[in-house]
Structures are given as C-alpha cells and as structure tokens.
Design a protein around this motif. Sequence first.
Motif, PDB file in Angstrom:
ATOM      1  N   GLY A   6      39.752  34.345  38.423  1.00  0.00           N
ATOM      2  CA  GLY A   6      40.667  35.450  38.145  1.00  0.00           C
ATOM      3  C   GLY A   6      40.025  36.821  38.248  1.00  0.00           C
ATOM      4  O   GLY A   6      40.691  37.831  38.070  1.00  0.00           O
ATOM      5  N   ARG A   7      38.719  36.847  38.516  1.00  0.00           N
ATOM      6  CA  ARG A   7      38.068  38.146  38.683  1.00  0.00           C
ATOM      7  C   ARG A   7      37.863  38.414  40.173  1.00  0.00           C
ATOM      8  O   ARG A   7      38.328  37.653  41.009  1.00  0.00           O
ATOM      9  N   SER A   8      37.128  39.478  40.454  1.00  0.00           N
ATOM     10  CA  SER A   8      36.927  39.836  41.854  1.00  0.00           C
ATOM     11  C   SER A   8      35.986  38.835  42.512  1.00  0.00           C
ATOM     12  O   SER A   8      35.345  38.014  41.839  1.00  0.00           O
ATOM     13  N   ARG A   9      35.909  38.935  43.836  1.00  0.00           N
ATOM     14  CA  ARG A   9      35.022  38.036  44.579  1.00  0.00           C
ATOM     15  C   ARG A   9      33.568  38.285  44.218  1.00  0.00           C
ATOM     16  O   ARG A   9      32.727  37.387  44.358  1.00  0.00           O
ATOM     17  N   ALA A  10      33.284  39.492  43.754  1.00  0.00           N
ATOM     18  CA  ALA A  10      31.905  39.798  43.367  1.00  0.00           C
ATOM     19  C   ALA A  10      31.448  38.909  42.216  1.00  0.00           C
ATOM     20  O   ALA A  10      30.264  38.576  42.102  1.00  0.00           O
ATOM     21  N   ALA A  11      32.409  38.497  41.377  1.00  0.00           N
ATOM     22  CA  ALA A  11      32.039  37.645  40.240  1.00  0.00           C
ATOM     23  C   ALA A  11      31.458  36.333  40.727  1.00  0.00           C
ATOM     24  O   ALA A  11      30.505  35.806  40.147  1.00  0.00           O
ATOM     25  N   LEU A  12      32.025  35.821  41.806  1.00  0.00           N
ATOM     26  CA  LEU A  12      31.531  34.550  42.343  1.00  0.00           C
ATOM     27  C   LEU A  12      30.112  34.710  42.900  1.00  0.00           C
ATOM     28  O   LEU A  12      29.331  33.761  42.926  1.00  0.00           O
TER      29      LEU A  12
END
Lengths: 371, 632
Positions: free
Chosen positions: B51-57
């Motif tokens: 549910g967060r941005s792709r940067a979180a991944l």
Amino acid sequence: MTSSGASDFARLRVMLSWSWVRTALVFALLGVLFVATSFASGAYRRERERRAEAELERGRALVADGHLSPAIDAFRSSLELARDGIDAQYELGLALVGLGQDAEARAYLRTVVDRQPSRSMAHLALARIAARTRRFDDARRRYEAAITGQWPPDGESRLDARMELIQLLREARLSREAVAAIGVARAELTPDDPRQAELAAWLASEGQRDEAADVLRAYTEAAGNDGGAFARLGHLELTRFQFASARAAFLRAVEITKAKDLQEFVALCESALRLDPSGPRLRTRTRLLRGRDLLRLAAAMDSRCRGEVTAIDPRSVEAARLLALPVSRVEGPESYVDLATGLRAARPSGCLATSPEERALDLVLDKLAAS
Amino acid sequence: MKGVPPSRSSAEPQRFLLLAILIGAFAGLVVVCFHIAIDAMSWWALDVAAGRSRAALVLVPAGGALLASALVTFAFKAASGSGLTATKSAVYVSDGEIPPSTIVGKFLACTVSLGTGNALGPEDPALQIGAGLASRLGRVFQLQRGQQRLVGPVGAAAGIAAAFNTPITAVLFVIEEVIGAWNAAVLGSIVLASVSAVVVSRTFLGNDPLFGTPIVGLAPPAELGVYAVVGVACGLLAAGYVRAAAWLRTRLSREQRWQRPLLAAGAGVCVGVAALFAPQTFGVGYTTIDSVLHGRYPWQSLVVLGTIKAALTAVCFGAGVPGGMFAPTLFAGAMVGGAVGDLAREVGVVSPSTPIGGFVLVGMGSFFAAVFRAPMTSIFMVFEVSASYVVMLPVMIANTLAYLVTRPLQPTPFFDWVAQFERLALPSHEELREFEPHRVEDLLMRQAPVLATPKDAVAALLERASDQGVDFVVVRTENGVDRWSYVAGDDLRRAADNGVAVLGDVVATPMPALFPDDTSDGALRALGAAPCAVVESRTEPRQVLGWVSLDSVLAAYRDAVGAVEPERAPTAPGAPPPPGAPPPGPATQHDGSDAAGDLLAVDPGAGDGVEAATTGRASAGVAAADARRAGG
C-alpha cells in the motif's frame, strides 16, 4: 576409609550430581524450547491460515468481477500459505479452466476430487476438460461422478451436468446411451423447463421424432407462450408430415411472436393440407382431385425449369395427357402421384420451389413416398 | 582441554548416539523457530511495504541487509561468513568449538536478511545453527576431544535436515562436504540427528515436501539427450556463477567495518529494484521454483528470471549479506533445467506434452552438483525432493556431466574458495576423494638390503650394512617356520663393542608384517619404530613378497610433494588478493600445522571409530595441505 578414599568418593558424588543436574537442565531447556516452539508454531499456523483465507476470498472476489488472471495469482498465494487448502485448489482449478490452462487445472482438480469425491463442480470441470480433448470415456465417467455428487445451492446444477453428458454421448455417437440419458433428464426437468425443447431437438436428431414431438408438445402446453418452442414443434411436425399439427403450432408461434417468416410456414402447412391426397376421412373424388392438383403443380414446375424439353419428354407428355382426362376416367390418385413423383425426379438440381404450393408439393410427395 | 573427563568409558559410543538424538531435537526446534521467524519477518516487511510507494519495496530489502550486516559486523562477529566453512573450521581448527554468539547472531541476522527478501537461502545458516547447538551440547556433556570435534557435523546435518526436510540429503551433504569420510559410528550419529530433526520439524511444520513436485514419468531415450544438455548447460553456467560470486566477493570486501553494512544495503537496493520488475526473484524463491516445476513459465521467462536471480545472489553474497547459497543455487538450476526443457519442447526434440518438472528437478540437482561439487548429495536431493525413482537415471547422467564440465572451468570448489578467502587452510574433500594413496606394492623391495641368519658374524654384518647404506639387518630365524625380525645398527655396534661374536646372541625385534595393498599411511603406522617391515601374501601368509623400509615410504611422500602443482591463490580467477579480506582471527591464525598437530594428537588407540575416522582423514588432509604448501 582413608582420607584419600573419602575425597575420591566426595569428588565422584559431586561429579555424579553435577552430571545429573546438567542432564536435567538440558532436558528442561529442551522442554521449554518445545513449549515455546509449540506456541510459536500454533500462532504461525493460525496466521498462515488467516492469510490463506484472505487470499482465497480476494481471489473469489476477483473471479466474481471476471478478473481471472489476478484471481489465479491470489489462489496461488493462498496455496503457498496453506498447501493443503482444498478450496483454494478447487477455485484455482476452476479459474485455470476458465483461462484454458487445462493441464494445470486438471492437476489441481484431480487432487480435489481425490480428497473430496463428492465435489461435483470439480468433477464437472474435469469432465469438460476431458470432453474438450475428446477423451470421451474419462469425460463420461467424470460427468456421471458429477451427477451423483453434491451440488452447491447456486450456480450450475446436476441437470446442467446431465445436459452436457447427453451432448458428450451424442458427440461420441453413443446414440442409445444418449436417448436413455435424455429420458432421465426429461424426468428430472419440470415440464415447463426450456431445456425440454433442447432435449426434444436432440431426440429428433437421434431419429426419435415421435418422442421429440411428444416432449415438445408437452413443453409447449406447460410453458404456454414459448413462441420459439411452438415454431420448433411446427418444424418437427412438418418433418413428421403432420401438417395439421404443424399448422396449429405455427399459428400459435405466430400468435406469440408475430414473426412474418412463420406465417409462410402456416401457408405452407395449409397448402400441404390442401394437396395431401392421403389425409384422413377424404372421399375418393377428393383424393383424385388432390392427386390431379399435385400432378398439375409438378408439371408446371417441370415446365418452368426445363422449358421446351418437356414437349418431347415422355413423362411430361403423359402428364399432359392425364391432366386432360376427366378425373372420373383415372383409376386412382396413385396414377397422378406416381407421375408427379417421376417429374420431380427428373427435375434439374437447380430447380427450386419458389412458392408455398411448390414447397407443399415436395412435402406431400415426400410424405407419400415415405408412406 | 577444559571439561575433558579423566577416563574413557566403554559406553561412549552409545552416549554419543543418544546425544545425536538430543542434538537433532534441539536443532529441529530451533530451525523450526528460525523458519517461523523468517516467514513472520517476511509478512511484516511485506505488510509494511504494501500500500505504499514502490520505493518501499526497494527499501525493505535494503534496510534488512543493512541491519543484518550490521549485526554480524558489530554485534555477532563470529556469525559472519559461511556456515559450512565455520563448521568445517570447528572440526579442523577449534576442537569443535562454535561460540554461542554464532547461533544467536546467525539466527537474528539471517532472519532479518532473508525475511526482507534478500536473494539468499536459509539452509546454510540452519546448518551452522545446528552445528552451534551441537557444539554447546557437546561441551555441556563433556564429550571427549575427538567426539567434540565431530559433534559439530552431527548438528550441521540436523540443521540442514530440518531446514530442507530432507534427511538423506543432509546426511550425504555432511558426509561429503564437512567430514569427507564414511565411518559407521559417525554415520550413525548423523543419521540419528537428521531423523530426529526432521521428525521435530515435521511435527511443527507439517509433512509437506519442500516443493509440490509433479509426477515425473520414465524418460524415453531421446529425452535423455535433453537431460544431458541440461547437465552440460548447468556445468558451464555453474562455473560462471561461482566465478562471478567469487569475483564480486573479492571486489566488494572491505577492510573498514563501517563500510560493510552500507555495501550490504546497496545489494538490498538491487534486490528491491529487481523485485519491481521481476517479483519472482524476491526472497528465498521456493515459490517460484514450485511454479516452474509446474510449467508456469516459458523458457524466455526462465532465462530472464534465472539471470536476474543469479546476479542478485552474486551481489548479495559479494556484499556479505548474511544468508546461504543453497536456495539460490537450486533456483538458478531450476531455471536452467526448465529453460532447456521448454526449449526442447518448443523445437520438437521432445513431445510438447512432456512435463517440464523432470527437467527442472534435474537442473536443480546438476547445478547444485556443479557449484558445490557434491554429486552424491545432489542425486539424492532430487530423489528426496521429487519422491520419484524414475528421475534418478536422468539426474545421474546430468549431474555427472555437470560435474565433469565445471571442474576444468572452475578448478576450486565453491566452499574451498570460501575457506581460502576466509584465510582458512581447510582440507578439500574433493581433493581427498581423488587422493590416491601409495600402496605398499609400489614401495616394495624384492630383496632385503642385508639378510642375515643367527649364525652370521656381527662384525661382518656391520660391514655389509655399511656397504648397503642401511642401519639395520633383517634376521631370519627358522624354528619350523620362518620368522622375521630385525636388529638395528646401534644394537649391532653395541654388541660388537661388548664382544658378541654372532647375531644369534643379539636380541632381535620382531618385524611388523604388511600386505601389498596396504597404504603407505598404514605402513607408517605399522612400522612404528621399526626401520623395515616384511610384506607377505594375503593368500599365503608365510610367503614373503618383499620388504618395505621406512626410508622408502618417506621417499614416496617426498616424491609426491614434489609432483604437486603450485597452490592456487585464494582469490577469484584473475583478481588481485582480497584487499579487505578479514584478518586471521585467533582460531584461524595458523599455517595448517596447528590443525595437523591437533588432529594427529588424537590418541590413536581410541578404538571407538570416531577418532579413528578423524585421524585417518587428518593424515590424508595434512598430507594434501602440506603438499600444497610445499608446492607453493
């Protein structure tokens, strides 16, 4: 006991006691670890199951929305978390069937039916896969298993499986089995179920026209206003040369559907009824007159299609001679009918009936030939 | 040594076997917790990223790698490096001692790194955790020194068995890679520990095998050709894989400690970025292998996934992210096997309906065999994972080819390279497997240098011995049957000084007897203080075939040392020596002689089989190590 012996004994006691304490501590630690692992694995299992269930529900929702591909991913995720998840395997199998990935679907569905043999939908899906690949024996076995299994309250039903089984048997050219299966299906369907009409069509295609007509008649009576079924009944009665029944069915169909093309069939039936010399309770003169009408129509059609050739064709000449005679001098209607049949046989292949009378001529000649 | 009991009990082997069961139970429980911890960490990390941005991944694996690397760099230094190498090091260097901080450190660091999706596996850490637990238990129960050394491998087998859920594979791997010798007593302990660990693991985690393997049918002859291609491809690619990992490890190793977590975080960023485009490469990868086994990807996808995963694994390994190499190796092998199999189906070499699962399994086994040089383990691993006997024939073909192809391309096995990189002179079991010992028949002298009878004059014999350049005489006594003894030169000279005239008045020492097929190592043991031994026929015990002297045995060893090629540098091929390689610690700061000394110091009369195995292995290993040093 000497002092050195006493000290040895004391040392031994210390060693022994220390050894037992150590062992007890190790086993106590093992017990603690076991209990801790039990708690942890219990919580872990519950969390896995919760996540697996959540993924399963997500997949079902996606299937309901028609998104099969992401639904498959969700079902796979569910299975990763709970490899034994029978529902996930079942849903995944069905979704894969929906995407045409039959080989993988079959593996999952087989697992499902191995573990839960009464899962009719899984058997049905397996039967469909087998039918697609023309493995008729397997498909038939699966359909039969599906029919005898348990069905969900909504969605497809046992009768759907029966109908598919009948289709399969027809495809496999197992005519006798197909007719028997139709009989069972008829008994299970309510009289006003539209699938009765489908069964009738299948019966007709299997050569069981009388039974087919009975089924359709019963259905049209029960359903009351299924115009299409009345039209099909009309066609079926036409093929059985039951022109009066056909006319009644077509009239009812026209009444319900208001379709103009069906009125042509009504006209056809009426023409046939007018031309048919074999109708019940007709006087001899009427029969002779109808026979002559038949011959006249056949001669006219012959003349239209063959032109000047008819002037030298012996059958045309004979037809003209016979038509010139008064009916009282003709031995019977068979004389007209035989000659009309001969003229039709000589008709070129491109010569088609253009009016209801001409089509009725062919129908009546067919009926007479069949009788 | 602390804790060594004063005397040996006849019940020691039985105690050792009971302890093995206990080790298996402990290892099984801890590895179950390890497994749960990794999954829990993974769920938590993915929930954070969801549910967060792709940067979180991208940040999740980076943060995990940073924290894990920091743990082993600053808090649990003993837990850094390869688990297998550390276990071998415990066997050969530190009397089986594995510090408790290793267990805790490995558990925590690998939970964090693997749980956050870094491209490594949990088997090697599980192996080390098992070995560490075994080492602790060995100390608690005051095992004897030799047993203390071998208890580590027992725990290692238990750890790997619990992690893989494959007891046979665990036993074979430890025998092949850690111990390098078959011995009934050790084997029994390892088997018991593995079984015990697997029972515990299955109690808590279920009976499911590692992969849901599809049914694999009997391969027709044409298909065997494709399996052979899988083997060759795995051999070629495995060499590149190991070289790339070694090259990166050499390049990325840092002297400055604070730089290591940052490097690991960089590797984590790579993992995260790759996961954005190929999520199948995220994490350990068993799920993806399972999908590939069921033929869910075309060969083009498999090539891409395999390449990305191999690159990520090399980067993670190179950057020192805690974790093992087994799972990524299986992943890469699965992709190679699956790609070759699917391509063969596409071009029509095999039927399009042939299941891809067989090729995937064989690819996994072959790649494993080529990377870790453990062919027997890999064969049985595939057998155990697939529960299919029919897959054995293709696996044997492909594994053998992979093993043969990769050897000339990558002469140093992966774990040997790791040991060298970590400045440990551990014996290479691959070399030991190929070590061809000298036989007595090769050292045989058909005639004794100085053969005497009791009636011979002492002075004359001294002169003959001097002429022959030896310092002993062989004495033949005939009391109905031949008996052979010897008299040393010193005794002869003393007798001559004391006026003894004939040899019969000098006390002769019975001569040890050997058989032609005895090894030179056995000959050395039999000779003891004797300068010479008689060689007799096995079929006719009194028939003398010749003699073997101590000098001839030693000369054979000297010749062997001279023939050994120079030692390979402990760096990746073509790379300079590691600038930031970890400095030798107290346990590893040796030139091999300490280990050799320790191992040879085991009482040769131990008699319980356990130490005998160690001693036999040690002498061969020391010979090989000495040979390399001399050559270098």
